[in-house]
Design an enzyme around this catalytic site. Structure first.
Site, PDB file in Angstrom:
ATOM      1  N   CYS A   9      47.206 -22.209   6.847  1.00  0.00           N
ATOM      2  CA  CYS A   9      47.904 -21.422   7.878  1.00  0.00           C
ATOM      3  C   CYS A   9      48.481 -20.156   7.264  1.00  0.00           C
ATOM      4  CB  CYS A   9      49.037 -22.239   8.484  1.00  0.00           C
ATOM      5  SG  CYS A   9      48.430 -23.553   9.536  1.00  0.00           S
ATOM      6  N   GLU A  44      53.329 -17.870   5.558  1.00  0.00           N
ATOM      7  CA  GLU A  44      53.333 -19.111   4.772  1.00  0.00           C
ATOM      8  C   GLU A  44      52.489 -18.886   3.509  1.00  0.00           C
ATOM      9  OE1 GLU A  44      52.831 -22.759   6.892  1.00  0.00           O
ATOM     10  OE2 GLU A  44      51.633 -23.651   5.291  1.00  0.00           O
ATOM     11  N   ARG A  61      58.208 -25.849   4.284  1.00  0.00           N
ATOM     12  CA  ARG A  61      57.297 -24.986   3.500  1.00  0.00           C
ATOM     13  C   ARG A  61      58.043 -24.094   2.504  1.00  0.00           C
ATOM     14  NH1 ARG A  61      55.382 -28.316   5.263  1.00  0.00           N
ATOM     15  NH2 ARG A  61      53.791 -28.518   6.834  1.00  0.00           N
TER      16      ARG A  61
HETATM   17  C1  FAD Z   1      41.657 -25.944   4.475  1.00  0.00           C
HETATM   18  C2  FAD Z   1      43.143 -25.895   4.143  1.00  0.00           C
HETATM   19  C3  FAD Z   1      44.011 -26.746   4.785  1.00  0.00           C
HETATM   20  C4  FAD Z   1      45.379 -26.709   4.473  1.00  0.00           C
HETATM   21  N1  FAD Z   1      46.215 -27.582   5.124  1.00  0.00           N
HETATM   22  C5  FAD Z   1      47.528 -27.579   4.826  1.00  0.00           C
HETATM   23  C6  FAD Z   1      48.436 -28.505   5.455  1.00  0.00           C
HETATM   24  O1  FAD Z   1      48.034 -29.316   6.295  1.00  0.00           O
HETATM   25  N2  FAD Z   1      49.736 -28.457   5.098  1.00  0.00           N
HETATM   26  C7  FAD Z   1      50.209 -27.576   4.157  1.00  0.00           C
HETATM   27  O2  FAD Z   1      51.432 -27.590   3.862  1.00  0.00           O
HETATM   28  N3  FAD Z   1      49.383 -26.705   3.541  1.00  0.00           N
HETATM   29  C8  FAD Z   1      48.067 -26.673   3.846  1.00  0.00           C
HETATM   30  N4  FAD Z   1      47.227 -25.784   3.231  1.00  0.00           N
HETATM   31  C9  FAD Z   1      47.773 -24.782   2.277  1.00  0.00           C
HETATM   32  C10 FAD Z   1      47.729 -25.212   0.793  1.00  0.00           C
HETATM   33  O3  FAD Z   1      46.647 -26.074   0.553  1.00  0.00           O
HETATM   34  C11 FAD Z   1      49.043 -25.892   0.364  1.00  0.00           C
HETATM   35  O4  FAD Z   1      50.133 -25.016   0.487  1.00  0.00           O
HETATM   36  C12 FAD Z   1      48.921 -26.399  -1.088  1.00  0.00           C
HETATM   37  O5  FAD Z   1      49.963 -27.286  -1.346  1.00  0.00           O
HETATM   38  C13 FAD Z   1      48.962 -25.261  -2.112  1.00  0.00           C
HETATM   39  O6  FAD Z   1      48.698 -25.838  -3.378  1.00  0.00           O
HETATM   40  P1  FAD Z   1      47.917 -25.050  -4.511  1.00  0.00           P
HETATM   41  O7  FAD Z   1      47.920 -25.919  -5.714  1.00  0.00           O
HETATM   42  O8  FAD Z   1      46.617 -24.598  -4.015  1.00  0.00           O
HETATM   43  O9  FAD Z   1      48.917 -23.833  -4.730  1.00  0.00           O
HETATM   44  P2  FAD Z   1      48.586 -22.245  -4.967  1.00  0.00           P
HETATM   45  O10 FAD Z   1      47.875 -21.776  -3.751  1.00  0.00           O
HETATM   46  O11 FAD Z   1      47.868 -22.130  -6.252  1.00  0.00           O
HETATM   47  O12 FAD Z   1      50.014 -21.686  -5.066  1.00  0.00           O
HETATM   48  C14 FAD Z   1      50.885 -21.682  -3.944  1.00  0.00           C
HETATM   49  C15 FAD Z   1      52.310 -21.377  -4.440  1.00  0.00           C
HETATM   50  O13 FAD Z   1      52.729 -22.437  -5.301  1.00  0.00           O
HETATM   51  C16 FAD Z   1      53.078 -21.940  -6.579  1.00  0.00           C
HETATM   52  N5  FAD Z   1      52.674 -22.940  -7.568  1.00  0.00           N
HETATM   53  C17 FAD Z   1      51.470 -23.535  -7.714  1.00  0.00           C
HETATM   54  N6  FAD Z   1      51.501 -24.438  -8.720  1.00  0.00           N
HETATM   55  C18 FAD Z   1      52.756 -24.392  -9.235  1.00  0.00           C
HETATM   56  C19 FAD Z   1      53.408 -25.067 -10.301  1.00  0.00           C
HETATM   57  N7  FAD Z   1      52.805 -26.005 -11.061  1.00  0.00           N
HETATM   58  N8  FAD Z   1      54.708 -24.742 -10.567  1.00  0.00           N
HETATM   59  C20 FAD Z   1      55.368 -23.820  -9.823  1.00  0.00           C
HETATM   60  N9  FAD Z   1      54.799 -23.155  -8.798  1.00  0.00           N
HETATM   61  C21 FAD Z   1      53.508 -23.437  -8.507  1.00  0.00           C
HETATM   62  C22 FAD Z   1      52.314 -20.621  -6.714  1.00  0.00           C
HETATM   63  O14 FAD Z   1      52.953 -19.766  -7.647  1.00  0.00           O
HETATM   64  C23 FAD Z   1      52.382 -20.098  -5.286  1.00  0.00           C
HETATM   65  O15 FAD Z   1      53.634 -19.491  -5.029  1.00  0.00           O
HETATM   66  C24 FAD Z   1      45.867 -25.797   3.517  1.00  0.00           C
HETATM   67  C25 FAD Z   1      44.969 -24.925   2.866  1.00  0.00           C
HETATM   68  C26 FAD Z   1      43.627 -24.972   3.167  1.00  0.00           C
HETATM   69  C27 FAD Z   1      42.676 -24.038   2.464  1.00  0.00           C
END
Ligand code: FAD
Length: 312
Positions: free
Chosen positions: A229, A303, A177
């Site tokens: 999480c 996380e 992570r």
């Molecule tokens: C229902 C649910 C289930 C989930 N299950 C999991 C799971 O099984 N495993 C898991 O690992 N996570 C899980 N997550 C957490 C989350 O979905 C992941 O961490 C996901 O990859 C975050 O992506 P995002 O585009 O929404 O990022 P954001 O939430 O928008 O950003 C997260 C981080 O990434 C950075 N970021 C985003 N885009 C970029 C980019 N293009 N360049 C540089 N930095 C960037 C942001 O600045 C921030 O620091 C879950 C979330 C939910 C709501």
């Protein structure tokens, strides 16, 4: 490039919390990055990158930064979901692999369904992860034995220090992570990634995704407003089990509560009549940390990424 003044951030997150930023800058073409330094300087320079907003806890109130929204590879010019670009194939010890280029703005569920139909394996543990590809890379997102970073062959990134360029694996550090660039930078934004995916037996990738989703749905509140999480799993332990044993399941403050289904998921109850607040979320998170520390001597690490209103 499209600039929106004083956007509300709560609707851009799955948790549904967050105040207003100085501006939101939507970027759709890599060329848009060239104008970024000047545009950001006009707002004072501090920027945060927002993907799908599914791993964020954003503070309420006025926020002293600009939000960058990389939407590269999300839509076609006629506004349909874009597709990854197939670049070719490579041989690997586990068989033939396909190389695909994916824009960082592509939604992960769309990418997974594309891979499933083409029997391309590697990402099926990400089923039910609602973010965009850039967020999956930045979090090294994963589950069920899969994570994003090992599939990366190269990454196009923008940094305020060096502009736009292509990195290969020496250019980044990935752990559980966690993903960061090897070089120092104030922040980075990924623009697109080349992924290497294994060519699997027909139907096997879709079957694995289905099995993973049923498993996820049976143990996690996937239909509630959460940010996934809250805490990382400490080495060899489950944060959810520690939180449960420390009495945090179902604990509530205002509209925020720890899920009775899985104690590591903080839920925003949007129907309870009380507006949710980041203050309540943060107080519950503090309480959870203290409870686990006092009972087990374990220091939980967040996380979820917290975007604070503090300019420090
Ligand atoms: C229902 C649910 C289930 C989930 N299950 C999991 C799971 O099984 N495993 C898991 O690992 N996570 C899980 N997550 C957490 C989350 O979905 C992941 O961490 C996901 O990859 C975050 O992506 P995002 O585009 O929404 O990022 P954001 O939430 O928008 O950003 C997260 C981080 O990434 C950075 N970021 C985003 N885009 C970029 C980019 N293009 N360049 C540089 N930095 C960037 C942001 O600045 C921030 O620091 C879950 C979330 C939910 C709501």
């Amino acid at each position: 490039m499209n600039i929106i003044d004083r956007p509300a951030l709560a609707p851009l997150t799955t948790l549904g919390l967050g105040g207003r930023a100085l501006a939101e800058i939507r970027l759709e073409r890599p060329d848009d990055c060239l104008r970024l330094p000047d545009v950001l300087a006009g707002f004072g320079g501090d920027a945060r990158v927002l993907g799908g907003g599914s791993n964020l806890l954003i503070h309420d109130g006025d926020l002293p930064f600009v939000v960058l929204r990389p939407l590269f590879g999300a839509k076609t010019p006629d506004n349909r979901p874009a597709e990854p670009e197939i670049l070719g194939e490579e041989d690997a010890p586990d068989g033939r692999r396909a190389l695909i280029r994916v824009g960082s703005g592509m939604r992960v569920p769309h990418l997974l369904s594309w891979c499933g139909k083409r029997d391309l394996a590697g990402l099926e543990g990400l089923v039910g992860v609602p973010g965009r590809l850039g967020g999956a890379v930045a979090m090294n997102a994963g589950a069920y034995g899969c994570s994003t970073a090992p599939l990366l062959r190269s990454l196009d990134v923008f940094t305020p220090e060096k502009g736009l360029r292509t990195l290969t694996s020496e250019g980044w550090r990935a752990e559980y992570r966690h993903f960061s660039l090897a070089e120092p930078c104030a922040w980075y934004m990924s623009v697109s990634a080349v992924l290497s995916l294994r060519k699997a037996e027909p139907g096997s990738v879709l079957a694995a995704m289905k099995a993973n989703f049923l498993r996820k749905k049976s143990g996690q509140p996937v239909h509630e407003r959460t940010a996934g999480c809250v805490f990382q799993n400490p080495p060899g332990q489950s944060a959810g089990r520690l939180l449960d044993a420390a009495g945090m399941k179902g604990k509530r403050r205002g509209a925020m509560y720890f899920s009775p289904m899985h104690a590591n998921f903080l839920v925003h109850d949007m129907k309870c009549g009380v507006p949710g607040s980041s203050a309540d979320a943060l107080a519950l998170i503090d309480e959870a940390r203290r409870a686990v520390r006092d009972k087990f001597g374990v220091e939980l690490v967040m996380e979820v990424k917290e975007w604070s209103s503090c300019p420090c």
